[in-house]
Motif scaffolding. Structure first.
Motif, PDB file in Angstrom:
ATOM      1  N   ILE A  85       7.293 113.464  67.509  1.00  0.00           N
ATOM      2  CA  ILE A  85       8.668 113.661  67.045  1.00  0.00           C
ATOM      3  C   ILE A  85       9.658 113.427  68.183  1.00  0.00           C
ATOM      4  O   ILE A  85      10.689 112.770  68.011  1.00  0.00           O
ATOM      5  CB  ILE A  85       8.840 115.080  66.458  1.00  0.00           C
ATOM      6  N   VAL A  86       9.334 113.964  69.361  1.00  0.00           N
ATOM      7  CA  VAL A  86      10.237 113.834  70.508  1.00  0.00           C
ATOM      8  C   VAL A  86      10.386 112.375  70.932  1.00  0.00           C
ATOM      9  O   VAL A  86      11.504 111.875  71.138  1.00  0.00           O
ATOM     10  CB  VAL A  86       9.731 114.689  71.687  1.00  0.00           C
ATOM     11  N   VAL A  87       9.263 111.656  71.054  1.00  0.00           N
ATOM     12  CA  VAL A  87       9.314 110.274  71.533  1.00  0.00           C
ATOM     13  C   VAL A  87      10.014 109.368  70.529  1.00  0.00           C
ATOM     14  O   VAL A  87      10.804 108.487  70.906  1.00  0.00           O
ATOM     15  CB  VAL A  87       7.898 109.760  71.852  1.00  0.00           C
ATOM     16  N   ILE A  88       9.759 109.569  69.247  1.00  0.00           N
ATOM     17  CA  ILE A  88      10.437 108.763  68.225  1.00  0.00           C
ATOM     18  C   ILE A  88      11.937 109.062  68.223  1.00  0.00           C
ATOM     19  O   ILE A  88      12.772 108.152  68.087  1.00  0.00           O
ATOM     20  CB  ILE A  88       9.822 109.018  66.843  1.00  0.00           C
ATOM     21  N   SER A  89      12.313 110.326  68.411  1.00  0.00           N
ATOM     22  CA  SER A  89      13.729 110.681  68.490  1.00  0.00           C
ATOM     23  C   SER A  89      14.381 110.018  69.701  1.00  0.00           C
ATOM     24  O   SER A  89      15.516 109.518  69.615  1.00  0.00           O
ATOM     25  CB  SER A  89      13.892 112.205  68.581  1.00  0.00           C
ATOM     26  N   LEU A  90      13.680 110.004  70.831  1.00  0.00           N
ATOM     27  CA  LEU A  90      14.204 109.332  72.018  1.00  0.00           C
ATOM     28  C   LEU A  90      14.365 107.827  71.776  1.00  0.00           C
ATOM     29  O   LEU A  90      15.312 107.204  72.276  1.00  0.00           O
ATOM     30  CB  LEU A  90      13.278 109.560  73.212  1.00  0.00           C
ATOM     31  N   THR A  91      13.451 107.251  71.003  1.00  0.00           N
ATOM     32  CA  THR A  91      13.549 105.829  70.688  1.00  0.00           C
ATOM     33  C   THR A  91      14.816 105.528  69.898  1.00  0.00           C
ATOM     34  O   THR A  91      15.509 104.542  70.158  1.00  0.00           O
ATOM     35  CB  THR A  91      12.311 105.380  69.895  1.00  0.00           C
TER      36      THR A  91
ATOM     37  N   PRO B  53       2.088 108.795  80.802  1.00  0.00           N
ATOM     38  CA  PRO B  53       3.174 107.813  80.701  1.00  0.00           C
ATOM     39  C   PRO B  53       2.910 106.685  79.722  1.00  0.00           C
ATOM     40  O   PRO B  53       3.850 106.132  79.143  1.00  0.00           O
ATOM     41  CB  PRO B  53       3.296 107.280  82.139  1.00  0.00           C
ATOM     42  N   VAL B  54       1.646 106.301  79.520  1.00  0.00           N
ATOM     43  CA  VAL B  54       1.337 105.208  78.592  1.00  0.00           C
ATOM     44  C   VAL B  54       1.724 105.590  77.168  1.00  0.00           C
ATOM     45  O   VAL B  54       2.240 104.765  76.404  1.00  0.00           O
ATOM     46  CB  VAL B  54      -0.157 104.836  78.674  1.00  0.00           C
ATOM     47  N   PHE B  55       1.511 106.854  76.807  1.00  0.00           N
ATOM     48  CA  PHE B  55       1.878 107.325  75.471  1.00  0.00           C
ATOM     49  C   PHE B  55       3.372 107.180  75.239  1.00  0.00           C
ATOM     50  O   PHE B  55       3.810 106.725  74.178  1.00  0.00           O
ATOM     51  CB  PHE B  55       1.452 108.787  75.313  1.00  0.00           C
ATOM     52  N   VAL B  56       4.186 107.569  76.232  1.00  0.00           N
ATOM     53  CA  VAL B  56       5.643 107.535  76.076  1.00  0.00           C
ATOM     54  C   VAL B  56       6.146 106.099  75.937  1.00  0.00           C
ATOM     55  O   VAL B  56       6.937 105.774  75.045  1.00  0.00           O
ATOM     56  CB  VAL B  56       6.327 108.230  77.264  1.00  0.00           C
TER      57      VAL B  56
ATOM     58  N   GLY C  82       8.177 102.097  73.083  1.00  0.00           N
ATOM     59  CA  GLY C  82       9.334 101.295  73.482  1.00  0.00           C
ATOM     60  C   GLY C  82       9.681 100.152  72.552  1.00  0.00           C
ATOM     61  O   GLY C  82      10.857  99.976  72.183  1.00  0.00           O
ATOM     62  N   PRO C  83       8.714  99.317  72.133  1.00  0.00           N
ATOM     63  CA  PRO C  83       9.055  98.196  71.239  1.00  0.00           C
ATOM     64  C   PRO C  83       9.633  98.614  69.893  1.00  0.00           C
ATOM     65  O   PRO C  83      10.177  97.777  69.175  1.00  0.00           O
ATOM     66  CB  PRO C  83       7.706  97.480  71.052  1.00  0.00           C
ATOM     67  N   LEU C  84       9.528  99.910  69.540  1.00  0.00           N
ATOM     68  CA  LEU C  84      10.137 100.351  68.285  1.00  0.00           C
ATOM     69  C   LEU C  84      11.664 100.242  68.323  1.00  0.00           C
ATOM     70  O   LEU C  84      12.310 100.225  67.275  1.00  0.00           O
ATOM     71  CB  LEU C  84       9.748 101.805  67.983  1.00  0.00           C
TER      72      LEU C  84
END
Length: 362
Positions: free
Chosen positions: A18-24, A291-294, A298-300
């Motif tokens: 949820i956090v990473v998608i929100s940051l995207t 870091p690879v997970f985060v 990115g391409p999203l």
């Protein structure tokens, strides 16, 4: 009680996603706002300064209040790492990206930026944060997923194809889009080759700096555990370094003027969302997932920007964009599958170490 515990466990496991998608989504919004601001004449050097000044002002009170009793001492080694983090992210990555964007094109710069997951994966392997065992199915999934994600981003960027009409877009039949007059003029002018090559190098350096930022941030958090303070100091040092760069590169005094306009919105939004909150939240996720997970998400950004552009601005959606988005989804799922299995194996290894050893020979 069992239902509430299972629900809490679900949200705990889902929170990194949820956090990473929100940051995207936050980064996608920053791309749109900063593009408008720079097109109206704002200096990108000044934008970097104001952006991190806003980030420092917003994050500092939280760091002072919540971490006043748990903040570790800053050793010389930690200070050097913080200084380098500020140099890699706020200064090199952002300034080089904007310079490369001016010398190439938005399409090409976006394509280079989408190589961030692969660059981060390679750096993580070199720093032994990720294991490269091609005989292992999980590792194969991460490598293949990274490659597919980059291919999908490239396809979505460079290939268009026929227009697809949705109910929210205009109707009508379109064929492959011909090159624009600007692109045709650039192709016909051989003197632009040197400028394009220089811009490409700057974009590659910017992406490498951003990937190195993720890796170094993960390393620094192992020793300096006060994440709010770490974010605040990186933004503060980045502001000071960006001021020095701006004074050296952008001499006109009027470049510093800012009013109640899009420039202020770009600086405030970028500082609060894309720098302050992003540095802090991605650090928390990296502590659990790496870091690879985060960077895998990115391409999203290009998918989100394309969808929002179609929905809000009525921009055309092409076959290449749909295929590229699907490839990005498949590649991202492959990377996350490999990462999830890594986490499960690590948890099982910890449990095995905690179990008492029975019937050991004396």
């Amino acid at each position: 009680m069992g239902y509430s515990q299972s629900l809490g466990c679900f949200f705990q496991n889902a929170m990194p996603y949820i956090v990473v998608i929100s940051l995207t989504f936050g980064y996608a919004g920053m791309n749109i706002i900063s593009t408008v601001s720079l097109a109206r004449g704002m200096s990108h050097y000044v934008l970097v300064v104001y952006r991190h000044a806003f980030a420092t002002a917003v994050m500092a009170p939280f760091a002072l209040f919540f971490e006043r009793n748990v903040r570790p001492k800053i050793t010389f080694k930690i200070f050097v790492q913080l200084f380098v983090l500020a140099l890699l992210g706020p200064v090199i990555d952002q300034n080089f990206y904007y310079l490369g964007l001016k010398m190439t094109s938005p399409t090409f710069s976006c394509a280079i930026g989408n190589m961030l997951p692969s660059m981060t994966f390679i750096m993580a392997v070199l720093c032994r944060m990720e294991k490269l065992d091609l005989k292992n199915v999980r590792c194969q999934a991460k490598v293949l997923g990274t490659i597919v994600t980059v291919v999908g981003a490239m396809l979505m960027t460079f290939y268009k194809g026929s227009v697809i009409n949705f109910f929210w877009t205009g109707h009508g039949r379109h064929t492959n889009t011909p090159p624009t007059a600007a692109a045709a003029a650039a192709a016909a002018n051989p003197h632009n080759d040197g400028k394009f090559i220089k811009g490409s190098i700057l974009l590659i350096i910017a992406t490498l700096a951003w990937a190195a930022f993720f890796i170094l941030q993960a390393i620094t958090m192992r020793k300096y555990t006060a994440h709010l303070s770490l974010t605040t100091m990186v933004c503060f040092l980045g502001t000071l370094q960006a001021i020095v760069v701006t004074l050296a590169m952008d001499h006109p005094r009027h470049s510093w003027s800012i009013g109640w306009d899009m420039n202020l919105l770009a600086a405030a939004y970028g500082g609060i969302v894309s720098s302050g909150l992003a540095y802090y939240l991605q650090g928390l996720v990296m502590k659990r997932k790496g870091p690879v997970f985060v960077t895998a998400f990115g391409p999203l950004v290009i998918v989100i920007v394309g969808f929002m552009g179609s929905l809000i601005l009525g921009e055309k959606v092409y076959v290449g964009g749909i295929i590229g988005a699907l490839l990005i989804g498949v590649g991202l799922y492959s990377v996350l599958w490999g990462k999830c299995n890594d986490v499960e194996d690590a948890a099982e290894a910890v449990k095995r170490e905690e179990l008492p050893v029975i019937n050991q020979p004396i």
